[in-house]
Design a protein around this motif. Structure first.
Motif, PDB file in Angstrom:
ATOM      1  N   ALA A 433       6.924   1.115  10.581  1.00  0.00           N
ATOM      2  CA  ALA A 433       8.254   1.657  10.857  1.00  0.00           C
ATOM      3  C   ALA A 433       9.361   0.671  10.500  1.00  0.00           C
ATOM      4  O   ALA A 433      10.461   1.068  10.134  1.00  0.00           O
ATOM      5  CB  ALA A 433       8.351   2.058  12.331  1.00  0.00           C
ATOM      6  N   HIS A 434       9.053  -0.639  10.621  1.00  0.00           N
ATOM      7  CA  HIS A 434      10.052  -1.667  10.314  1.00  0.00           C
ATOM      8  C   HIS A 434       9.408  -2.730   9.428  1.00  0.00           C
ATOM      9  O   HIS A 434       9.073  -3.835   9.882  1.00  0.00           O
ATOM     10  CB  HIS A 434      10.603  -2.286  11.599  1.00  0.00           C
ATOM     11  CG  HIS A 434      11.273  -1.294  12.493  1.00  0.00           C
ATOM     12  ND1 HIS A 434      12.523  -0.777  12.238  1.00  0.00           N
ATOM     13  CD2 HIS A 434      10.842  -0.681  13.632  1.00  0.00           C
ATOM     14  CE1 HIS A 434      12.851   0.068  13.179  1.00  0.00           C
ATOM     15  NE2 HIS A 434      11.851   0.161  14.036  1.00  0.00           N
ATOM     16  N   PRO A 435       9.194  -2.444   8.152  1.00  0.00           N
ATOM     17  CA  PRO A 435       8.514  -3.391   7.263  1.00  0.00           C
ATOM     18  C   PRO A 435       9.442  -4.529   6.824  1.00  0.00           C
ATOM     19  O   PRO A 435      10.655  -4.440   6.971  1.00  0.00           O
ATOM     20  CB  PRO A 435       8.136  -2.514   6.066  1.00  0.00           C
ATOM     21  CG  PRO A 435       9.209  -1.470   6.037  1.00  0.00           C
ATOM     22  CD  PRO A 435       9.563  -1.190   7.468  1.00  0.00           C
ATOM     23  N   LEU A 436       8.829  -5.601   6.302  1.00  0.00           N
ATOM     24  CA  LEU A 436       9.611  -6.650   5.647  1.00  0.00           C
ATOM     25  C   LEU A 436      10.137  -6.073   4.329  1.00  0.00           C
ATOM     26  O   LEU A 436       9.360  -5.683   3.457  1.00  0.00           O
ATOM     27  CB  LEU A 436       8.732  -7.875   5.391  1.00  0.00           C
ATOM     28  CG  LEU A 436       9.391  -9.003   4.587  1.00  0.00           C
ATOM     29  CD1 LEU A 436      10.572  -9.581   5.345  1.00  0.00           C
ATOM     30  CD2 LEU A 436       8.380 -10.086   4.256  1.00  0.00           C
ATOM     31  N   ASP A 437      11.458  -6.001   4.171  1.00  0.00           N
ATOM     32  CA  ASP A 437      12.080  -5.369   3.001  1.00  0.00           C
ATOM     33  C   ASP A 437      12.489  -6.438   1.997  1.00  0.00           C
ATOM     34  O   ASP A 437      13.352  -7.271   2.280  1.00  0.00           O
ATOM     35  CB  ASP A 437      13.301  -4.560   3.444  1.00  0.00           C
ATOM     36  CG  ASP A 437      13.823  -3.656   2.338  1.00  0.00           C
ATOM     37  OD1 ASP A 437      13.355  -3.779   1.190  1.00  0.00           O
ATOM     38  OD2 ASP A 437      14.700  -2.818   2.614  1.00  0.00           O
ATOM     39  N   LEU A 438      11.841  -6.443   0.825  1.00  0.00           N
ATOM     40  CA  LEU A 438      12.179  -7.393  -0.230  1.00  0.00           C
ATOM     41  C   LEU A 438      13.366  -6.928  -1.063  1.00  0.00           C
ATOM     42  O   LEU A 438      13.762  -7.595  -2.020  1.00  0.00           O
ATOM     43  CB  LEU A 438      10.966  -7.621  -1.138  1.00  0.00           C
ATOM     44  CG  LEU A 438       9.696  -8.170  -0.462  1.00  0.00           C
ATOM     45  CD1 LEU A 438       8.607  -8.394  -1.485  1.00  0.00           C
ATOM     46  CD2 LEU A 438       9.993  -9.454   0.280  1.00  0.00           C
ATOM     47  N   THR A 455      12.573 -13.792   3.511  1.00  0.00           N
ATOM     48  CA  THR A 455      11.989 -14.679   4.530  1.00  0.00           C
ATOM     49  C   THR A 455      11.064 -13.891   5.451  1.00  0.00           C
ATOM     50  O   THR A 455      11.439 -12.836   5.966  1.00  0.00           O
ATOM     51  CB  THR A 455      13.097 -15.348   5.353  1.00  0.00           C
ATOM     52  OG1 THR A 455      13.903 -16.136   4.495  1.00  0.00           O
ATOM     53  CG2 THR A 455      12.499 -16.230   6.446  1.00  0.00           C
ATOM     54  N   PHE A 456       9.833 -14.414   5.636  1.00  0.00           N
ATOM     55  CA  PHE A 456       8.894 -13.831   6.594  1.00  0.00           C
ATOM     56  C   PHE A 456       9.124 -14.544   7.929  1.00  0.00           C
ATOM     57  O   PHE A 456       8.841 -15.722   8.078  1.00  0.00           O
ATOM     58  CB  PHE A 456       7.445 -14.041   6.140  1.00  0.00           C
ATOM     59  CG  PHE A 456       6.447 -13.215   6.909  1.00  0.00           C
ATOM     60  CD1 PHE A 456       5.918 -12.062   6.363  1.00  0.00           C
ATOM     61  CD2 PHE A 456       6.046 -13.577   8.191  1.00  0.00           C
ATOM     62  CE1 PHE A 456       5.009 -11.291   7.055  1.00  0.00           C
ATOM     63  CE2 PHE A 456       5.137 -12.812   8.895  1.00  0.00           C
ATOM     64  CZ  PHE A 456       4.615 -11.665   8.329  1.00  0.00           C
ATOM     65  N   ASP A 457       9.680 -13.833   8.889  1.00  0.00           N
ATOM     66  CA  ASP A 457      10.107 -14.448  10.158  1.00  0.00           C
ATOM     67  C   ASP A 457       9.521 -13.672  11.328  1.00  0.00           C
ATOM     68  O   ASP A 457      10.049 -12.639  11.715  1.00  0.00           O
ATOM     69  CB  ASP A 457      11.626 -14.431  10.220  1.00  0.00           C
ATOM     70  CG  ASP A 457      12.191 -15.172  11.406  1.00  0.00           C
ATOM     71  OD1 ASP A 457      11.423 -15.813  12.133  1.00  0.00           O
ATOM     72  OD2 ASP A 457      13.425 -15.093  11.608  1.00  0.00           O
ATOM     73  N   SER A 458       8.436 -14.134  11.893  1.00  0.00           N
ATOM     74  CA  SER A 458       7.649 -15.312  11.602  1.00  0.00           C
ATOM     75  C   SER A 458       6.233 -15.056  12.120  1.00  0.00           C
ATOM     76  O   SER A 458       5.974 -14.040  12.770  1.00  0.00           O
ATOM     77  CB  SER A 458       8.259 -16.556  12.265  1.00  0.00           C
ATOM     78  OG  SER A 458       8.390 -16.305  13.664  1.00  0.00           O
ATOM     79  N   ILE A 459       5.296 -16.002  11.835  1.00  0.00           N
ATOM     80  CA  ILE A 459       3.921 -15.913  12.323  1.00  0.00           C
ATOM     81  C   ILE A 459       3.850 -16.751  13.603  1.00  0.00           C
ATOM     82  O   ILE A 459       4.120 -17.954  13.588  1.00  0.00           O
ATOM     83  CB  ILE A 459       2.933 -16.460  11.284  1.00  0.00           C
ATOM     84  CG1 ILE A 459       3.157 -15.782   9.914  1.00  0.00           C
ATOM     85  CG2 ILE A 459       1.494 -16.285  11.751  1.00  0.00           C
ATOM     86  CD1 ILE A 459       2.523 -16.543   8.762  1.00  0.00           C
ATOM     87  N   PHE A 571       7.721   0.772  -3.055  1.00  0.00           N
ATOM     88  CA  PHE A 571       6.315   0.430  -2.921  1.00  0.00           C
ATOM     89  C   PHE A 571       6.049  -0.205  -1.556  1.00  0.00           C
ATOM     90  O   PHE A 571       6.883  -0.931  -1.032  1.00  0.00           O
ATOM     91  CB  PHE A 571       5.894  -0.556  -4.026  1.00  0.00           C
ATOM     92  CG  PHE A 571       5.818   0.067  -5.398  1.00  0.00           C
ATOM     93  CD1 PHE A 571       6.980   0.421  -6.077  1.00  0.00           C
ATOM     94  CD2 PHE A 571       4.590   0.319  -6.000  1.00  0.00           C
ATOM     95  CE1 PHE A 571       6.908   1.008  -7.334  1.00  0.00           C
ATOM     96  CE2 PHE A 571       4.515   0.901  -7.248  1.00  0.00           C
ATOM     97  CZ  PHE A 571       5.691   1.246  -7.916  1.00  0.00           C
ATOM     98  N   GLY A 572       4.898   0.086  -0.987  1.00  0.00           N
ATOM     99  CA  GLY A 572       4.534  -0.459   0.311  1.00  0.00           C
ATOM    100  C   GLY A 572       3.101  -0.960   0.326  1.00  0.00           C
ATOM    101  O   GLY A 572       2.239  -0.460  -0.406  1.00  0.00           O
ATOM    102  N   GLY A 573       2.850  -1.958   1.142  1.00  0.00           N
ATOM    103  CA  GLY A 573       1.508  -2.507   1.300  1.00  0.00           C
ATOM    104  C   GLY A 573       1.432  -3.292   2.591  1.00  0.00           C
ATOM    105  O   GLY A 573       2.336  -3.236   3.426  1.00  0.00           O
ATOM    106  N   THR A 574       0.335  -4.047   2.795  1.00  0.00           N
ATOM    107  CA  THR A 574       0.157  -4.804   4.026  1.00  0.00           C
ATOM    108  C   THR A 574      -0.291  -6.226   3.714  1.00  0.00           C
ATOM    109  O   THR A 574      -0.862  -6.495   2.656  1.00  0.00           O
ATOM    110  CB  THR A 574      -0.890  -4.148   4.934  1.00  0.00           C
ATOM    111  OG1 THR A 574      -2.147  -4.109   4.245  1.00  0.00           O
ATOM    112  CG2 THR A 574      -0.479  -2.736   5.318  1.00  0.00           C
TER     113      THR A 574
END
Length: 580
Positions: A433-438, A455-459, A571-574
Motif C-alpha cells: 500500500a505504501h511502497p518505496l517510490d523511486l 533513500t531506503f529509510d530504514s532497516i 513497475f513493482g517488485g519486492t
C-alpha cells in the motif's frame, strides 16, 4: 408543456428586472466558424462554463425536464471586473439568419461569491462567477418549446448556455462565459459537448477517531477515485486546516492531522484539485462530532493475600471521580505481570465505586505485579484510569518442618533462575500500500538506460537474545513488473541495488556494523541469469553485526537501472530482508 405557463411568467419577470430587453430577444451572436466544434469558440465569449449538482460535484449530463438545469453553474474566468451577480441564458441561432440568436433568461440573477451550500462552490465563487439555480427556473425542454427549432448546421438538438454578469447597478454586460449541450428528445437528456467534459473524480473523506474528544488528535484521510495526482485542501467549514496536501497518482490518498477542533459538530470537507487538467475537481465531506473532555477518574488497588502460592486472594479496586466521588460507570479488569489477558474472565462491575475480584486458588509461586484498569461505559463522559502496580512474592507451601529434638535443625531450600532466550526481530517500513517510490526514471546521458534512486529509510533490527551473539542481514529482490505480460514488461532483479549504507545505533546497542554495498547491474536484460545487485538465486549480505544486543537502524540508497527496451508504465517488485 408541463408547467410552461408558470415558468414563462417567472422568467419574464426576472428578465424585466435584469435588463430592459424583452424575455425573448434577437441580437448579435457567434457565426458558424470553421473550427472544431464548428460553432466554438464563440467570438463574444471570454471563457467556458462548468455545471455542478447540489453537493458541489461536477456534472456533464442530466435531464432536460429538470429545474434547475444545474444547481450551480460556474464560469472559467471573471466575465467583467467588479461584477457581483450572474445570469444564465439558453440560446440558439435562428434558421433565417444564423448571425442572430434566440436568447432566454433561465432564472434569477444570483449574487456571488456564494455564502451557503458546498464548501467547494463557496471557494470557487471567490474568484469565478457562479449562478445558483432554483426549482422555478426554465428547463431545456421549455426553451425548445418556446423557440423555433433551428436548422443551422451543427446546432440541431444543440443548445448554447451563456452566463452574463452584472455590477452593483444590476446592468448585465455584453461578454459571457459559454458551454454547449447536446439534447436527446427521445430520452429527454442532455450531454455537455463543449468544452470537452473532464474525467470525473470523486473524493471520499473519513475522520478518525469519530466521535472525537476535545484536544484529541484527529486524522483526516481523503481518497481519490480514480487515482490521479493533485492536491487536497482540508477544511473545517470554510476554514483551511493547514496547507494543501499533495496527492500522488500511485496512492490517490492525502492525510492530515489536527487537534484544534473545538467541542461540537464539524462539517469537514476535502477539496481535490487535480494536476492533470483533463480531470475534474471534486469534494468529499464528513461530519465529525467533538465531545467535551471526559471527566477524569482515579483507580486504586488493594491485594489481600498471605504470600503462599495457591491460597485464596482478593483484589479490590476503588474508582473515584472529582472530589473522591465513587464511580460505578464502568468495569474493572485486573492484570498480572503485564499480561494482555485479564485475571478475571469477564470485567467486574462496581458497587459504590468498589470493584472486587476473588481468586479462590490465588497466585502461582513467584513474583507478581498486579494492576487494575477501569474502562468507562461511555468514554466521552468519563476517562479510563489505571491503578499503581501492587508487587509481591508468593512461595510454595512448606513441605515439612524440622522435628529433630536438641539444639540443631536443618532445612534445605532450592534456588532457581532462568535466563531468557530473547528474540531477534527485523522490520522495514514499506508495504504494497505504501511502497518505496523511486519516481520517474530518467534516461542517462548516453541513452543506454533509464535510472533512478531513493533513500531506503530504514532497516531496523532489535536483538534481545542472551549470549552476546552476532547476526547478518541479507536481501534478495524479485523482478519488477508492470503486470502486462509484454516483452518489455519485466525488469531483471539484478538491476536493483542497495549501497551507501549508514547505521544509527539505537537503545542499548553496543555492536559494530559492517555494511556491504550491492551496486545495481548496468541494465541487464530480463533473461540474464547472473547475481549482480540484489538479484540472482541467493540472498546478498547487506550488513553484519558482531554483537547485536540492542537496536540499530540502517539507511541506504536503492538504485534501479532499467534497459531502454523497457516499456512505459509503473513497475513493482519486492526486496526480502532476512536476519540470522
Amino acid at each position: 408543456m408541463r408547467t410552461l405557463t408558470s415558468k414563462r411568467a417567472g422568467v419574464a419577470a426576472l428578465a424585466t428586472i435584469a435588463t430592459s430587453a424583452a424575455m425573448l430577444t434577437l441580437g448579435a451572436g457567434a457565426a458558424n466558424a470553421a473550427t472544431t466544434p464548428p460553432w466554438e469558440p464563440d467570438a463574444s465569449s471570454v471563457g467556458t462554463l462548468s455545471f455542478y449538482d447540489a453537493s458541489g460535484n461536477q456534472i456533464t449530463s442530466g435531464s432536460t425536464l429538470a429545474a434547475p438545469f444545474a444547481a450551480y453553474v460556474a464560469g472559467s474566468v471573471p466575465v467583467r471586473a467588479g461584477d457581483t451577480s450572474a445570469a444564465l441564458y439558453f440560446a440558439n441561432p435562428t434558421t433565417a439568419d444564423p448571425t442572430t440568436w434566440y436568447r432566454i433568461l433561465v432564472g434569477n440573477v444570483t449574487p456571488y461569491p456564494v455564502t451557503s451550500g458546498p464548501a467547494s462552490i463557496q471557494t470557487l465563487s471567490q474568484s469565478k462567477p457562479v449562478n445558483t439555480g432554483s426549482s422555478g427556473d426554465l428547463d431545456l425542454s421549455d426553451f425548445e418549446g418556446l423557440v423555433t427549432p433551428t436548422t443551422v448546421a451543427g446546432y440541431q438538438n444543440v443548445v448554447q448556455v451563456r452566463m452574463r454578469t452584472a455590477n452593483t447597478a444590476n446592468q448585465l454586460g455584453v461578454p459571457y462565459d459559454v458551454a454547449d449541450v447536446s439534447v436527446d428528445p427521445a430520452t429527454n437528456t442532455w450531454t455537455q459537448i463543449y468544452p470537452t467534459p473532464l474525467t470525473a473524480t470523486s473524493t471520499t473523506l473519513t475522520a478518525a477517531p469519530s466521535p472525537a474528544t476535545s484536544g484529541q488528535q484527529v486524522t483526516l484521510t481523503a481518497t481519490e477515485t480514480p487515482k490521479t495526482a493533485g492536491s487536497v485542501q482540508f477544511k473545517d467549514g470554510t476554514t483551511n486546516l493547514g496547507s494543501a496536501v499533495a496527492v500522488t497518482a500511485t496512492t490517490g490518498v492525502a492525510t492530515t492531522q489536527t487537534s484544534s477542533l473545538t467541542t461540537g459538530s464539524h462539517s469537514l470537507s476535502a477539496v481535490f484539485t487535480p494536476t492533470d487538467t483533463s480531470f475534474a475537481a471534486s469534494t468529499g465531506t464528513a461530519t465529525l462530532v467533538v465531545n467535551p473532555p471526559a471527566t477524569a477518574t482515579s483507580t486504586t488497588l488493594a491485594v489481600n493475600q498471605d504470600g503462599v502460592a495457591g491460597d485464596a486472594a482478593t483484589l479490590t479496586a476503588t474508582v473515584t471521580g472529582p472530589g473522591s466521588t465513587p464511580n460505578n460507570a464502568g468495569t474493572v479488569s485486573f492484570y498480572d505481570n503485564g499480561a494482555s489477558t485479564a485475571l478475571n474472565a469477564s470485567p467486574v462491575p462496581g458497587s459504590s465505586g468498589v470493584y472486587t475480584l476473588g481468586l479462590p486458588t490465588g497466585f502461582a509461586a513467584g513474583g507478581h505485579s498486579v494492576v487494575a484498569k477501569f474502562t468507562p461505559t461511555d468514554n466521552t463522559v468519563y476517562a479510563a484510569s489505571q491503578s499503581a502496580a501492587q508487587s509481591f512474592l508468593t512461595q510454595a507451601p512448606l513441605q515439612g518442618a524440622c522435628a529433630q529434638t536438641g539444639s540443631a535443625c536443618t532445612s534445605t531450600s532450592n534456588v532457581q533462575a532462568t535466563v531468557p532466550v530473547g528474540t531477534l526481530v527485523i522490520a522495514t517500513p514499506y508495504t504494497s500500500a505504501h511502497p518505496l517510490d523511486l519516481g520517474t526514471l530518467a534516461l542517462d546521458a548516453g541513452a543506454t538506460r533509464f535510472t533512478g534512486s531513493a533513500t531506503f529509510d530504514s532497516i531496523v533490527v532489535t536483538d534481545t537474545r542472551s549470549g552476546g551473539l552476532g547476526y547478518t542481514v541479507s536481501a534478495l529482490a524479485s523482478a519488477l513488473s508492470d503486470g502486462k505480460g509484454n516483452a518489455g514488461s519485466t525488469i531483471n532483479a539484478q538491476n536493483l541495488g542497495l549501497t551507501t549504507l549508514h547505521a544509527t545505533p539505537g537503545n542499548a546497542f553496543v555492536g559494530t556494523v559492517t555494511p556491504t554495498d550491492n551496486p545495481a547491474a548496468n541494465a541487464v536484460t530480463p533473461g540474464d541469469t547472473g547475481s549482480l545487485g540484489l538479484g540472482g538465486p541467493t540472498p546478498h549480505t547487506v550488513f553484519s553485526v558482531d554483537k547485536g544486543l540492542g537496536t540499530v537502524s540502517v539507511k541506504g540508497t536503492v538504485t534501479l537501472n532499467a534497459p531502454t527496451s523497457t516499456e512505459a508504465g509503473t513497475f513493482g517488485g519486492t526486496i526480502t530482508f532476512t536476519v540470522g
